[in-house]
Design a protein around this motif. Structure first.
Motif, mmCIF file in Angstrom:
data_model
loop_
_atom_site.group_PDB
_atom_site.id
_atom_site.type_symbol
_atom_site.label_atom_id
_atom_site.label_comp_id
_atom_site.label_asym_id
_atom_site.label_seq_id
_atom_site.Cartn_x
_atom_site.Cartn_y
_atom_site.Cartn_z
ATOM 1 N N VAL A 262 0.843 -1.201 0.000
ATOM 2 C CA VAL A 262 0.000 0.000 0.000
ATOM 3 C C VAL A 262 0.879 1.252 0.000
ATOM 4 O O VAL A 262 0.610 2.220 -0.721
ATOM 5 C CB VAL A 262 -0.942 0.000 1.225
ATOM 6 N N ALA A 263 1.939 1.236 0.814
ATOM 7 C CA ALA A 263 2.863 2.370 0.852
ATOM 8 C C ALA A 263 3.556 2.567 -0.501
ATOM 9 O O ALA A 263 3.714 3.692 -0.983
ATOM 10 C CB ALA A 263 3.901 2.159 1.953
ATOM 11 N N ALA A 264 3.961 1.479 -1.137
ATOM 12 C CA ALA A 264 4.618 1.560 -2.448
ATOM 13 C C ALA A 264 3.665 2.125 -3.495
ATOM 14 O O ALA A 264 4.043 2.977 -4.307
ATOM 15 C CB ALA A 264 5.112 0.180 -2.871
ATOM 16 N N TYR A 265 2.414 1.659 -3.473
ATOM 17 C CA TYR A 265 1.418 2.150 -4.425
ATOM 18 C C TYR A 265 1.195 3.648 -4.252
ATOM 19 O O TYR A 265 1.035 4.380 -5.228
ATOM 20 C CB TYR A 265 0.112 1.387 -4.235
ATOM 21 N N GLY A 266 1.183 4.095 -2.987
ATOM 22 C CA GLY A 266 1.009 5.525 -2.742
ATOM 23 C C GLY A 266 2.082 6.348 -3.412
ATOM 24 O O GLY A 266 1.803 7.370 -4.046
ATOM 25 N N THR A 267 3.322 5.901 -3.317
ATOM 26 C CA THR A 267 4.423 6.622 -3.957
ATOM 27 C C THR A 267 4.309 6.593 -5.477
ATOM 28 O O THR A 267 4.540 7.611 -6.149
ATOM 29 C CB THR A 267 5.773 5.994 -3.544
ATOM 30 N N ILE A 268 3.947 5.452 -6.033
ATOM 31 C CA ILE A 268 3.794 5.340 -7.484
ATOM 32 C C ILE A 268 2.676 6.254 -7.977
ATOM 33 O O ILE A 268 2.800 6.909 -9.018
ATOM 34 C CB ILE A 268 3.523 3.872 -7.888
ATOM 35 N N MET A 269 1.587 6.333 -7.211
ATOM 36 C CA MET A 269 0.495 7.218 -7.583
ATOM 37 C C MET A 269 0.885 8.684 -7.433
ATOM 38 O O MET A 269 0.483 9.522 -8.233
ATOM 39 C CB MET A 269 -0.744 6.897 -6.743
ATOM 40 N N ASN B 227 13.165 -3.151 1.174
ATOM 41 C CA ASN B 227 12.069 -3.858 0.517
ATOM 42 C C ASN B 227 11.096 -2.879 -0.131
ATOM 43 O O ASN B 227 10.692 -3.046 -1.287
ATOM 44 C CB ASN B 227 11.341 -4.739 1.534
ATOM 45 N N LEU B 228 10.722 -1.831 0.608
ATOM 46 C CA LEU B 228 9.830 -0.810 0.074
ATOM 47 C C LEU B 228 10.496 -0.066 -1.076
ATOM 48 O O LEU B 228 9.864 0.222 -2.103
ATOM 49 C CB LEU B 228 9.437 0.172 1.183
ATOM 50 N N PHE B 229 11.791 0.221 -0.930
ATOM 51 C CA PHE B 229 12.547 0.906 -1.985
ATOM 52 C C PHE B 229 12.485 0.135 -3.300
ATOM 53 O O PHE B 229 12.180 0.694 -4.356
ATOM 54 C CB PHE B 229 13.996 1.083 -1.544
ATOM 55 N N GLU B 230 12.755 -1.149 -3.262
ATOM 56 C CA GLU B 230 12.778 -1.963 -4.472
ATOM 57 C C GLU B 230 11.388 -2.073 -5.091
ATOM 58 O O GLU B 230 11.236 -2.061 -6.321
ATOM 59 C CB GLU B 230 13.334 -3.354 -4.161
ATOM 60 N N MET B 231 10.371 -2.173 -4.239
ATOM 61 C CA MET B 231 9.001 -2.281 -4.739
ATOM 62 C C MET B 231 8.589 -1.004 -5.479
ATOM 63 O O MET B 231 7.972 -1.048 -6.548
ATOM 64 C CB MET B 231 8.059 -2.546 -3.556
ATOM 65 N N ILE B 232 8.944 0.144 -4.915
ATOM 66 C CA ILE B 232 8.630 1.430 -5.550
ATOM 67 C C ILE B 232 9.385 1.576 -6.869
ATOM 68 O O ILE B 232 8.821 1.984 -7.891
ATOM 69 C CB ILE B 232 8.980 2.598 -4.601
ATOM 70 N N HIS B 233 10.673 1.244 -6.852
ATOM 71 C CA HIS B 233 11.514 1.397 -8.041
ATOM 72 C C HIS B 233 10.968 0.581 -9.216
ATOM 73 O O HIS B 233 10.824 1.091 -10.335
ATOM 74 C CB HIS B 233 12.948 0.971 -7.705
ATOM 75 N N ARG B 234 10.632 -0.658 -8.970
ATOM 76 C CA ARG B 234 10.128 -1.520 -10.043
ATOM 77 C C ARG B 234 8.741 -1.073 -10.491
ATOM 78 O O ARG B 234 8.420 -1.083 -11.687
ATOM 79 C CB ARG B 234 10.094 -2.977 -9.588
ATOM 80 N N GLY B 235 7.900 -0.674 -9.532
ATOM 81 C CA GLY B 235 6.551 -0.239 -9.867
ATOM 82 C C GLY B 235 6.544 0.982 -10.776
ATOM 83 O O GLY B 235 5.802 1.038 -11.760
#
Length: 443
Positions: free
Chosen positions: A269-276, A348-356
């Motif tokens: 959810v946190a990663a999606y927020g950054t991508i959005m 973990n959050l960093f990598e998820m955001i980067h790929r997203g």
């Protein structure tokens, strides 16, 4: 020399006119993101997820302002093109006063049911507590948030897009300074972020209200309204695509959060927020451009100037295609530094955001054409076609994608859902443009 709606628009004149609108939305998005940056770095990941969880709820409220602003500005600009200034001001005033009452009632209602809404959307434990606390405070600025979107559109009609930009920057600076005071210095946590947002929204929403209440040199001013049901209905139908688009985006965001909790928990959810957040920043060009040039289209449509409609349509295509290529490339380049800003403390959050971000970036290639196509039909007072494009793009296609793609590609499927939705929407937009070209004479 001030650019007027009645002018003939070259590329330079068109870009100069819409630039303040683009920058206004850009800074609106930036200061909306500021809460997330401060909360993520000074309060924690769960609080950051809570802010992202509440944002779609607030955007549902704001979407009514977008609808009445975009739909009403199209009607008012058309009336000005027909040289009916008295009626234009009456309709403008009716819209503002109607939405003032709506905003108060809606804000109180949502605040009362906030915990039930958040719980229904799947939050529990500390996420439920934090999201409810943030939401109940943030929704207090609902009326001002609605006014921000309404006056953004009408300041363009009044040929004052630069004033809109100045007000927005002031609101943004206010939000940032208060975030520093409330979150960093006073340690108010997520509540401080909410109060900073509300006060910033009040600056952005109520300052233009005062401007239109006082005598000014523009073509618009708040006067004694007359209840005109047909004009209110026309405003609503004109702007229905923007309402559909914004509510659909909010509903889809809630669905994304629901899927992400299953696949990746609070981190997802946190990663999606950054991508959005990143998507909002990049899409501000398309949104700002579309809103900025819409009153021009409406004016010339009202004046029955098909030559200028053809001119604007051709320039639309060139500008949004070039922007699509450029923004995709920039997003790919900035994926790493953006992930670092939001999540340097969590690998973990960093990598998820980067790929997203890397996967989602390809949506920008066609997003501009879809935005501009829907907005063009709103400006032509054809809310139905605009709504069809928006509904399919932001709701139907994206829901299908986010429900099906994760089955095959798991988390990558969620990030790719926006790309697939834009491709499908592009096909619909092209069909609508070709089918109605003779009716409006833009091509």
């Amino acid at each position: 020399m001030q650019i007027q709606l009645s002018d003939h628009f070259t590329y330079g004149r068109l870009l100069r006119f819409v630039l303040p609108s683009i920058l206004t939305l850009f800074f609106t998005t930036i200061y909306s993101i500021v809460d997330g940056v401060f909360v993520s770095n000074f309060v924690g990941k769960t609080a950051f997820a809570a802010v992202n969880f509440i944002m779609p709820i607030l955007m549902v409220l704001a979407s009514f302002g977008v609808m009445m602003g975009s739909g009403g500005s199209a009607l008012v600009a058309k009336l000005l093109g027909e040289q009916n200034k008295i009626k234009a001001n009456q309709v403008f005033s009716m819209i503002v006063y109607t939405m003032f009452m709506f905003g108060i009632i809606a804000s109180i209602t949502i605040s009362f049911f906030m915990e039930n809404i958040v719980s229904f959307l799947g939050a529990d434990g500390e996420l439920l507590t934090q999201a409810t606390r943030y939401g109940r405070i943030a929704v207090l600025g609902g009326t001002a948030f609605i006014f921000q979107h309404i006056f953004y559109c009408f300041l363009i009609v009044a040929e004052k897009p630069k004033l809109s930009f100045i007000i927005t920057v002031t609101a943004g600076i206010t939000n940032v300074l208060l975030d520093i005071i409330f979150i960093v210095i006073l340690k108010w946590g997520i509540s401080g972020a909410a109060f900073a947002t509300v006060i910033g929204q009040m600056v952005g929403g109520f300052v233009p209200l005062v401007f239109f209440l006082l005598p000014n040199k523009t073509s618009l001013r708040l006067v004694k309204p007359c209840l005109d049901g047909s004009a209110l209905l026309k405003t609503s139908t004109n702007g229905i695509s923007e309402l559909v688009s914004n509510i659909a985006m909010s509903v889809v965001s809630m669905l994304y959060n629901y899927q992400l909790i299953k696949f990746a928990g609070d981190t997802g959810v946190a990663a999606y927020g950054t991508i959005m957040y990143t998507s909002y920043i990049f899409s501000t060009f398309y949104m700002g451009y579309s809103f900025g040039r819409a009153p021009i289209v409406s004016y010339h449509y009202g004046a029955d100037n098909t030559d200028e409609l053809k001119n604007l349509f051709k320039k639309d295509l060139v500008i949004v295609i070039f922007a699509g290529i450029l923004l995709t490339a920039i997003s790919e380049i900035l994926a790493y530094p953006i992930a670092h800003i939001f999540a340097s403390y969590d690998p973990n959050l960093f990598e998820m955001i980067h790929r997203g971000i890397y996967i989602y970036s390809f949506a920008y290639l066609l997003m501009g054409i879809n935005y501009a196509g829907s907005s063009f039909f709103t400006a032509l007072n054809n809310g139905l076609i605009s709504a069809i494009i928006s509904f399919l793009r932001t709701f139907a296609f994206e829901i299908i994608a986010v429900l099906t793609l994760p089955i095959l590609f798991r988390l990558d499927g969620i990030w790719a859902s926006g790309v697939v939705a834009e491709i499908a929407s592009f096909a619909v937009t092209v069909v609508c443009i070709v089918a109605l070209r003779k009716k409006y004479g833009y091509y």
